[in-house]
Scaffold this active site. Structure first.
Site, short mmCIF file in Angstrom:
data_model
loop_
_atom_site.label_atom_id
_atom_site.label_comp_id
_atom_site.label_asym_id
_atom_site.label_seq_id
_atom_site.Cartn_x
_atom_site.Cartn_y
_atom_site.Cartn_z
N GLY A 134 0.84 -1.19 0.00
CA GLY A 134 0.00 0.00 0.00
C GLY A 134 0.87 1.24 0.00
N GLN A 171 2.85 9.99 1.48
CA GLN A 171 4.16 9.34 1.45
C GLN A 171 4.99 9.72 0.23
OE1 GLN A 171 2.40 5.23 2.28
NE2 GLN A 171 4.33 5.16 3.38
N CYS A 184 6.02 -0.02 7.45
CA CYS A 184 5.61 1.12 6.65
C CYS A 184 6.79 1.57 5.79
CB CYS A 184 5.17 2.26 7.57
SG CYS A 184 4.66 3.73 6.69
N LEU A 185 6.53 1.84 4.52
CA LEU A 185 7.63 2.24 3.62
C LEU A 185 8.28 3.55 4.08
CD1 LEU A 185 6.08 1.38 0.13
CD2 LEU A 185 7.74 0.05 1.45
N HIS A 243 -4.32 0.92 7.64
CA HIS A 243 -2.98 1.51 7.72
C HIS A 243 -2.86 2.69 6.74
CE1 HIS A 243 1.55 1.20 8.10
NE2 HIS A 243 1.41 1.92 7.01
N GLU A 244 -3.29 2.49 5.49
CA GLU A 244 -3.17 3.56 4.48
C GLU A 244 -4.12 4.71 4.79
OE1 GLU A 244 -0.66 3.45 2.67
OE2 GLU A 244 -0.23 1.37 3.13
N HIS A 302 -2.70 7.14 7.06
CA HIS A 302 -1.76 8.07 6.43
C HIS A 302 -2.45 9.35 5.96
CE1 HIS A 302 2.17 6.20 6.36
NE2 HIS A 302 1.69 5.07 5.87
NI NI Z 1 2.64 3.19 5.88
#
Ligand code: NI
Length: 189
Positions: free
Chosen positions: A45, A50, A102-103, A144-145, A148
């Site tokens: 995701g 991000q 998380c990226l 999770h997304e 963000h």
């Molecule tokens: Ni994340």
């Protein structure tokens, strides 16, 4: 085009995203770039903050996701979606723990508790309104997304003790003191 992923500590990750219109400049190109960036980084995701854009948009594709001790694998095969201006209208069921990463926060994985089922209303990439119910891992990826675009990170859900333990590592990530094999932008480098 692969975009740099914004690292922990950048203020854009703390902003609440704005709704967008169907005529948002080069929306389809942005969506393609986000998928490409996410695949390159081996993520499931990616949310617009991000990549530095404070808008309510995220993409998910967990169809290649394999979790050895989950039988959920099969139900993820057609899980590729674009969520525009989403609203989670309901979260129900028992909270369960899943080890999230998380990226924007490389090399950190922690168990996070979230409810098992969500109802979400959103616009797809053709700007058609959709309402869907998701459970288990699909719900998890979306939660999770969705966080963000609300300016929330998974580490915010941890206990005060876990947060204290991670503090130094998070500070290092914001300075670029982390080894990562995809392109990132570090706020405090
Ligand atoms: Ni994340």
């Amino acid at each position: 085009m692969i975009l740099p992923i914004v690292a922990y500590g950048d203020p854009v990750l703390r902003k609440k995203g704005e709704d967008i219109d169907a005529d948002y400049p080069n929306l389809q190109g942005l969506i393609e770039d986000m998928f490409e960036t996410m695949y390159k980084a081996m993520g499931v995701g990616l949310a617009a903050p991000q990549i530095g854009k404070s808008i309510r948009l995220f993409v998910v594709d967990a169809s290649g996701f394999v979790d050895e001790d989950e039988e959920d694998e099969e139900q993820l095969t057609d899980f590729k979606r674009v969520f525009i201006n989403p609203r989670i209208t309901e979260e129900t069921g028992e909270e369960w723990a899943f080890n999230e990463g998380c990226l924007s926060i490389p090399d950190v994985r922690e168990d996070v508790n979230r409810p098992e089922e969500i109802t979400i209303t959103y616009f797809d990439r053709d700007f058609k309104e959709q309402t869907e119910i998701f459970t288990g891992l699909k719900a998890r990826v979306i939660q999770h997304e969705y966080d963000h675009i609300e300016g929330i990170l998974f580490t915010d859900h941890l206990s005060p003790l876990r947060k204290r333990i991670l503090k130094g590592r998070l500070a290092n990530i914001s300075k670029g003191k982390v080894s990562v094999n995809y392109k990132m932008k570090f706020p405090n480098r």
